[in-house]
Design an enzyme around this catalytic site. Structure first.
Site, PDB file in Angstrom:
ATOM      1  N   SER A   9      -5.019  -0.252 -11.844  1.00 50.79           N
ATOM      2  CA  SER A   9      -4.642   0.228 -12.066  1.00 50.79           C
ATOM      3  C   SER A   9      -2.937   0.945 -12.113  1.00 50.79           C
ATOM      4  O   SER A   9      -2.549   0.996 -13.048  1.00 50.79           O
ATOM      5  CB  SER A   9      -5.992   1.664 -11.954  1.00 50.79           C
ATOM      6  N   LYS A  23      -6.036  -8.294   0.995  1.00 55.71           N
ATOM      7  CA  LYS A  23      -5.918  -9.726   2.267  1.00 55.71           C
ATOM      8  C   LYS A  23      -4.481  -9.301   3.299  1.00 55.71           C
ATOM      9  O   LYS A  23      -4.480  -8.937   2.605  1.00 55.71           O
ATOM     10  CB  LYS A  23      -6.285 -10.797   1.796  1.00 55.71           C
ATOM     11  N   ILE A  56      -1.024 -10.492   4.110  1.00 57.57           N
ATOM     12  CA  ILE A  56       0.293 -11.017   4.140  1.00 57.57           C
ATOM     13  C   ILE A  56       0.086 -12.048   4.871  1.00 57.57           C
ATOM     14  O   ILE A  56       0.991 -11.223   6.772  1.00 57.57           O
ATOM     15  CB  ILE A  56       1.360 -10.213   3.485  1.00 57.57           C
ATOM     16  N   ASN A 116       3.732  -1.489  -0.323  1.00 54.49           N
ATOM     17  CA  ASN A 116       2.328  -1.516  -0.733  1.00 54.49           C
ATOM     18  C   ASN A 116       2.235  -0.188  -0.709  1.00 54.49           C
ATOM     19  O   ASN A 116       3.251   0.195  -0.424  1.00 54.49           O
ATOM     20  CB  ASN A 116       1.388  -1.306   0.723  1.00 54.49           C
ATOM     21  N   HIS A 130      -0.907   2.936  -0.640  1.00 51.56           N
ATOM     22  CA  HIS A 130      -2.082   3.837   0.016  1.00 51.56           C
ATOM     23  C   HIS A 130      -2.355   5.268  -0.143  1.00 51.56           C
ATOM     24  O   HIS A 130      -1.198   5.870  -0.878  1.00 51.56           O
ATOM     25  CB  HIS A 130      -1.200   3.367   1.608  1.00 51.56           C
ATOM     26  N   ASP A 165      -0.625  -1.659   7.117  1.00 55.45           N
ATOM     27  CA  ASP A 165      -0.845  -0.028   6.625  1.00 55.45           C
ATOM     28  C   ASP A 165       0.608   0.186   7.694  1.00 55.45           C
ATOM     29  O   ASP A 165       1.234   1.767   7.679  1.00 55.45           O
ATOM     30  CB  ASP A 165      -1.732   0.915   6.558  1.00 55.45           C
ATOM     31  N   GLU A 171      -0.409   7.864  -7.708  1.00 61.72           N
ATOM     32  CA  GLU A 171       0.309   6.320  -7.729  1.00 61.72           C
ATOM     33  C   GLU A 171       1.097   5.967  -8.974  1.00 61.72           C
ATOM     34  O   GLU A 171       2.084   5.617  -8.386  1.00 61.72           O
ATOM     35  CB  GLU A 171      -0.597   5.621  -7.261  1.00 61.72           C
TER      36      GLU A 171
HETATM   37  C1  GRF Z   1      -5.030   2.019  -4.718  1.00 67.23           C
HETATM   38  O1  GRF Z   1      -5.373   3.019  -4.504  1.00 67.23           O
HETATM   39  C2  GRF Z   1      -4.034   2.202  -3.926  1.00 67.23           C
HETATM   40  O2  GRF Z   1      -3.544   3.321  -3.157  1.00 67.23           O
HETATM   41  C3  GRF Z   1      -4.979   0.809  -2.685  1.00 67.23           C
HETATM   42  O3  GRF Z   1      -5.734   0.203  -3.629  1.00 67.23           O
HETATM   43  C4  GRF Z   1      -5.864   1.060  -4.714  1.00 67.23           C
HETATM   44  C5  GRF Z   1      -5.873  -0.239  -6.253  1.00 67.23           C
HETATM   45  O4  GRF Z   1      -5.956   0.524  -7.308  1.00 67.23           O
HETATM   46  N1  GRF Z   1      -3.956   0.277  -1.839  1.00 67.23           N
HETATM   47  P1  GRF Z   1      -5.403  -0.346  -8.440  1.00 67.23           P
HETATM   48  O5  GRF Z   1      -6.383  -1.913  -8.300  1.00 67.23           O
HETATM   49  O6  GRF Z   1      -4.596  -0.326  -8.530  1.00 67.23           O
HETATM   50  O7  GRF Z   1      -6.704   0.122  -9.347  1.00 67.23           O
END
Ligand code: GRF
Length: 205
Positions: free
Chosen positions: A12, A90, A92, A106, A108, A149, A178
């Site tokens: 997404s 995974k 990196i 990344n 999170h 992270d 996000e």
């Molecule tokens: C997201 O919530 C992101 O924060 C985490 O993994 C999820 C990925 O969701 N790292 P999508 O595959 O982009 O829907």
């Protein structure tokens, strides 16, 4: 800026990036999508948009070095300049991090350094947030270094935890944020507006 998105799941965030590029909000070219997972929705999504998509996983190689070499040559073939991790499950390899220093982000689904680290992914994050009883969670976009992270935080956005939330409702609100912020952070990188100094990073106006 030629971007590769690494994703293991639904995709997404990848979709939000594709849309931002299509609308002209994000001045970038999506050169490649990489996944370890053959059935990732992200791979299907990329292919449906004619974006080169590869499944490559470390288990198919004799060593981490061999995997890294193949990944690096794939990134070079597609002239990738920046890597956005979006639900990539995974680690990196250090060779990739070294080659793309301060050029891997990344996203999170919590406010790091809280609710991060090994095992903190997907619904586990939102379950832990609810268990802790915190009133504010959110989204963190950070640069990727050799620790999980970890790495300079580029942007955070808060999301309020409601009394009626369950992990699913909370995840949905966090994900909506996000999708809003990841393209904006990538835009800032594409426009050269991200400054990194030691452990800190910020977006210039
Ligand atoms: C997201 O919530 C992101 O924060 C985490 O993994 C999820 C990925 O969701 N790292 P999508 O595959 O982009 O829907």
């Amino acid at each position: 800026m030629n971007v590769a998105v690494f994703a293991s799941g639904r995709g997404s965030n990848l979709n939000a990036i594709i849309e931002a590029i299509r609308k002209g909000v994000l001045p970038a070219h999506l050169s490649l999508v990489v996944s370890n997972n053959a059935s990732a929705g992200a791979l299907e999504l990329a292919r449906s948009h004619n974006i080169p998509a590869v499944r490559i996983r470390q288990n198919d190689f004799s060593s981490e070095e061999a995997f890294s070499e193949e990944l690096l040559s794939c990134l070079a073939r597609h002239e990738v300049e920046f890597i956005a991790l979006a639900g990539y499950m995974k680690k990196i390899p250090p060779q990739i991090i070294g080659r793309f220093r301060n050029k891997i982000t990344n996203i999170h689904p919590a406010l790091l350094p809280a609710f991060g680290g090994p095992g903190m992914y997907g619904m586990h994050v939102h379950e832990a947030v609810l268990r802790a009883g915190v009133k504010i969670t959110g989204v963190t976009v950070h640069l990727v270094d050799e620790e999980y992270d970890h790495g300079p935080i580029v942007l955070q956005r808060p999301v309020e935890v409601a009394p009626y939330d369950d992990p699913v409702s909370l995840a949905a609100r966090v994900q909506a944020v996000e999708h809003e912020v990841y393209p904006l952070v990538l835009k800032a990188f594409a426009e050269g507006r991200v400054t990194v100094k030691g452990a800190r990073a910020w977006i210039e106006p």
